[in-house]
Design a protein around this motif. Structure first.
Motif, PDB file in Angstrom:
ATOM      1  N   GLU A 239      -3.112   3.646   2.199  1.00 43.85           N
ATOM      2  CA  GLU A 239      -2.476   2.850   1.157  1.00 43.85           C
ATOM      3  C   GLU A 239      -1.122   2.316   1.625  1.00 43.85           C
ATOM      4  OE1 GLU A 239      -2.565   4.363  -2.863  1.00 43.85           O
ATOM      5  OE2 GLU A 239      -4.256   5.665  -2.373  1.00 43.85           O
ATOM      6  N   SER A 265      -5.885  -9.629  -1.324  1.00 42.54           N
ATOM      7  CA  SER A 265      -6.456  -8.475  -2.016  1.00 42.54           C
ATOM      8  C   SER A 265      -7.000  -7.539  -0.947  1.00 42.54           C
ATOM      9  CB  SER A 265      -7.582  -8.909  -2.955  1.00 42.54           C
ATOM     10  OG  SER A 265      -7.112  -9.841  -3.917  1.00 42.54           O
ATOM     11  N   GLY A 267      -9.131  -3.896  -0.103  1.00 42.19           N
ATOM     12  CA  GLY A 267      -9.972  -2.774  -0.499  1.00 42.19           C
ATOM     13  C   GLY A 267      -9.921  -1.691   0.561  1.00 42.19           C
ATOM     14  N   MET A 289     -12.284  -4.151  -2.408  1.00 43.41           N
ATOM     15  CA  MET A 289     -11.537  -5.396  -2.275  1.00 43.41           C
ATOM     16  C   MET A 289     -11.795  -6.308  -3.469  1.00 43.41           C
ATOM     17  SD  MET A 289     -11.895  -8.851  -1.505  1.00 43.41           S
ATOM     18  CE  MET A 289     -13.434  -8.974  -0.598  1.00 43.41           C
ATOM     19  N   ALA A 292      -9.911  -5.167  -6.379  1.00 42.23           N
ATOM     20  CA  ALA A 292      -8.502  -5.561  -6.254  1.00 42.23           C
ATOM     21  C   ALA A 292      -8.318  -7.024  -6.623  1.00 42.23           C
ATOM     22  CB  ALA A 292      -8.019  -5.302  -4.822  1.00 42.23           C
ATOM     23  N   LYS A 293      -9.248  -7.856  -6.196  1.00 46.96           N
ATOM     24  CA  LYS A 293      -9.163  -9.293  -6.487  1.00 46.96           C
ATOM     25  C   LYS A 293      -9.268  -9.545  -7.986  1.00 46.96           C
ATOM     26  CE  LYS A 293     -10.807 -11.985  -3.390  1.00 46.96           C
ATOM     27  NZ  LYS A 293      -9.582 -12.702  -2.960  1.00 46.96           N
ATOM     28  N   GLN A 299      -2.904  -7.072  -4.890  1.00 44.35           N
ATOM     29  CA  GLN A 299      -3.448  -5.809  -5.360  1.00 44.35           C
ATOM     30  C   GLN A 299      -4.217  -5.100  -4.245  1.00 44.35           C
ATOM     31  OE1 GLN A 299      -2.999  -4.464  -8.504  1.00 44.35           O
ATOM     32  NE2 GLN A 299      -1.616  -6.173  -8.877  1.00 44.35           N
ATOM     33  N   LEU A 300      -4.270  -3.760  -4.338  1.00 40.74           N
ATOM     34  CA  LEU A 300      -5.156  -2.986  -3.476  1.00 40.74           C
ATOM     35  C   LEU A 300      -5.881  -1.979  -4.347  1.00 40.74           C
ATOM     36  CD1 LEU A 300      -4.245   0.223  -2.557  1.00 40.74           C
ATOM     37  CD2 LEU A 300      -2.235  -1.088  -1.857  1.00 40.74           C
ATOM     38  N   ARG A 301      -7.080  -1.634  -3.946  1.00 43.33           N
ATOM     39  CA  ARG A 301      -7.864  -0.635  -4.644  1.00 43.33           C
ATOM     40  C   ARG A 301      -8.528   0.269  -3.625  1.00 43.33           C
ATOM     41  NH1 ARG A 301      -5.237  -2.089  -8.154  1.00 43.33           N
ATOM     42  NH2 ARG A 301      -5.779  -2.744 -10.278  1.00 43.33           N
TER      43      ARG A 301
END
Length: 567
Positions: A239, A265, A267, A289, A292-293, A299-301
């Motif tokens: 992260e 974005s 992932g 990803m 996140a988008k 954003q990141l997920r």
């Protein structure tokens, strides 16, 4: 007394006959494009042709009669050495290709035994090797950025996964994959051309490589998608790396002489089970990803099973879009807009809903991103304009005074071919005055090509269709582009309205936006108004119009008609 070797005696010997072979045989060997040399059982040179002299960069009179290993000590214990000795010991022909550093040459050699020693045929294969190496590089690397390509990436992920399953490498199980996707990059290519887009990608890769640890493997797997592979990683480390990558977008990119703000974005997928494959790990990163988008810009997920279920739901929705259009499952709800000066209803925003046969009524948050990324994005424009015009005509026939109706368009929809003509044609088919329509766009939808967006907005204004800039203050908020856009209305983002009673800064921002809009000849609409206190603050700030639950929630067409009849 020992005689010095005589270069005139450097002729191949006909061992069976016990005397030198005819001179024409020597001439024939000298004409060979391959090097030819004969070595006796004491490893002394007994013959070399002209090509061998050239390859070995020595006159043959300097080599004949001398020990091969003394002349070329670097050969000792190399693969060449082993092949020659094996042929001499077994009589079995040998073959080897390798790089000989003292001569900076790749040689392919073949060795054959005879009664007095061995014969070696060899040739320079440097150009073939370099060409092969170049082809191998091209087969595993991206031509534009120099990063590894998808094929090489999958090999590296597969190797990392295999190592993770090895008991001999206990720390190798901590593998992380980051999938980076540049947001709305297609719009850069569409607006400025692929040459400019390629330049942006190279710029991004330069920034990326400047901050990456050498141990991090990087690849471009296609278009605007990139992979980072970490070994011995943790959730936190993965992260943190993703955040480092996102910070590379803080500085705008140069595109066609313009400064372009981009986002990405990301992932993240971590190998939690050594039974997972490289394909599974990449699929998990891809799912993260997209999550996140859907969450917005920058954003990141991190992948988990709940996220995967959500992505499967979205995939199901994508498949069901065709039936949604065919079965007329989409509908519009209308949220009134009220003037603060006299409490009159001045307009309404048409909000898309999907009445799904199994999931019930879905708001845009559940499906709009899926729809806008599908092949149905263009069809939605036709449906949306026709639905608004048809509804206005229906209310009019009921004798209801209809305010101006706003409809929302994405960036691609706004700049799509023939938008203005399409709206005018559909309005004419339903007998609707174009002045009854308002087109809303967001700040983010304009940045990819301000010039084209401005031209379309000007054409809409010229056709009598008003325009609004939605969610003002939540995106780029650049005065530089605002003064160039023919916008009639600024819609103040609901986040400022919600903070009004708790933050003096929010009130100051709204006062500034109102003053700015007035100076540019625009009106203001505040979104998300829910309380009387917010209404009072907005009125004091000079806001023109409000929209929100304080007036009404979004209403179905029949309920909106009843609402208007009561006003």
């Amino acid at each position: 007394m020992e005689r010095e070797p005589d270069s005139r005696a450097a002729q191949p010997t006909d061992v069976a006959a016990g005397h030198p072979a005819p001179a024409h045989l020597s001439d024939m060997l000298d004409s060979l494009s391959d090097g030819f040399m004969s070595i006796d059982k004491l490893w002394r040179f007994t013959y070399l042709n002209h090509t061998a002299e050239r390859y070995l960069q020595q006159k043959r009179e300097n080599l004949l009669g001398r020990d091969m290993w003394h002349c070329y000590p670097d050969l000792v214990n190399t693969d060449y050495y082993c092949v020659y000795r094996q042929t001499a010991a077994t009589g079995i022909p040998g073959r080897h290709t390798g790089y000989y550093a003292p001569l900076k040459t790749w040689f392919e050699v073949r060795s054959f035994a005879h009664d007095d020693g061995i014969t070696v045929l060899f040739r320079d294969v440097t150009s073939e090797h370099e060409h092969g190496a170049m082809l191998a590089y091209e087969a595993s690397h991206d031509y534009l950025t120099g990063l590894a390509n998808r094929r090489k990436c999958m090999e590296m992920i597969a190797l990392a996964v295999a190592d993770a399953a090895s008991p001999a490498l206990p720390r190798a199980g901590l593998v992380a994959v980051l999938l980076i996707d540049l947001d709305h990059f297609k719009e850069v290519n569409d607006a400025f051309g692929h040459a400019v887009g390629d330049g942006v990608l190279r710029d991004f890769v330069e920034r990326l490589l400047a901050v990456l640890d050498p141990a991090v493997f990087a690849a471009r797997i296609g278009g605007d998608k990139f992979i980072l592979l970490l070994r011995q990683a943790t959730d936190r480390a993965a992260e943190q790396l993703a955040q480092v990558v996102l910070r590379q977008f803080a500085t705008p990119f140069e595109a066609g002489g313009r400064s372009l703000s981009l986002s990405a974005s990301i992932g993240v997928a971590l190998l939690r089970d050594v039974s997972e494959s490289a394909e599974t790990l990449l699929r998990h990163a891809d799912a993260a990803m997209y999550a996140a988008k859907f969450a917005g810009r920058f954003q990141l997920r991190v992948y988990d099973e709940a996220l995967d279920r959500g992505m499967r739901d979205r995939l199901d929705l994508r498949i069901e879009l065709r039936e949604a259009f065919a079965g007329n499952q989409f509908e519009l709800h209308f949220q009134p807009q009220m003037a603060l000066s006299d409490a009159s209803i001045t307009g309404a925003e048409a909000l898309l809903r999907w009445r799904h046969p199994a999931r019930g009524l879905l708001s845009p948050a559940a499906f709009l991103d899926v729809l806008l990324e599908s092949a149905y994005e263009g069809l939605l424009v036709d449906w949306l304009v026709a639905a608004v015009c048809q509804q206005i005509d229906g209310w009019r026939r009921m004798g209801i005074r209809v305010p101006r109706i706003s409809l929302n368009l994405s960036a691609r929809q706004l700049t799509g071919a023939g938008l203005v003509d399409k709206i005018l044609r559909i309005a004419q088919e339903h007998g609707i005055d174009p002045a009854m329509l308002d087109v809303e766009v967001t700040e983010d939808s304009l940045v990819s090509d301000i010039e084209k967006a401005a031209a379309v907005l000007a054409a809409l204004n010229g056709a009598g269709i008003s325009t609004s800039l939605d969610d003002f203050g939540s995106g780029y908020s650049s005065l530089g582009y605002l003064v160039r856009l023919p916008i009639d209305t600024l819609k103040i983002d609901r986040s400022f309205v919600l903070a009004l009673l708790d933050s003096a800064k929010a009130a100051a921002v709204i006062q500034g936006v109102v003053a700015l809009a007035r100076s540019l000849g625009m009106r203001t609409v505040a979104e998300g108004v829910e309380t009387e206190g917010q209404l009072a603050e907005l009125k004091a700030a000079g806001c023109d119009v409000i929209q929100g639950y304080f007036i009404s929630r979004p209403l179905e067409a029949t309920a909106f008609a009843a609402f208007m009849q009561r006003m």
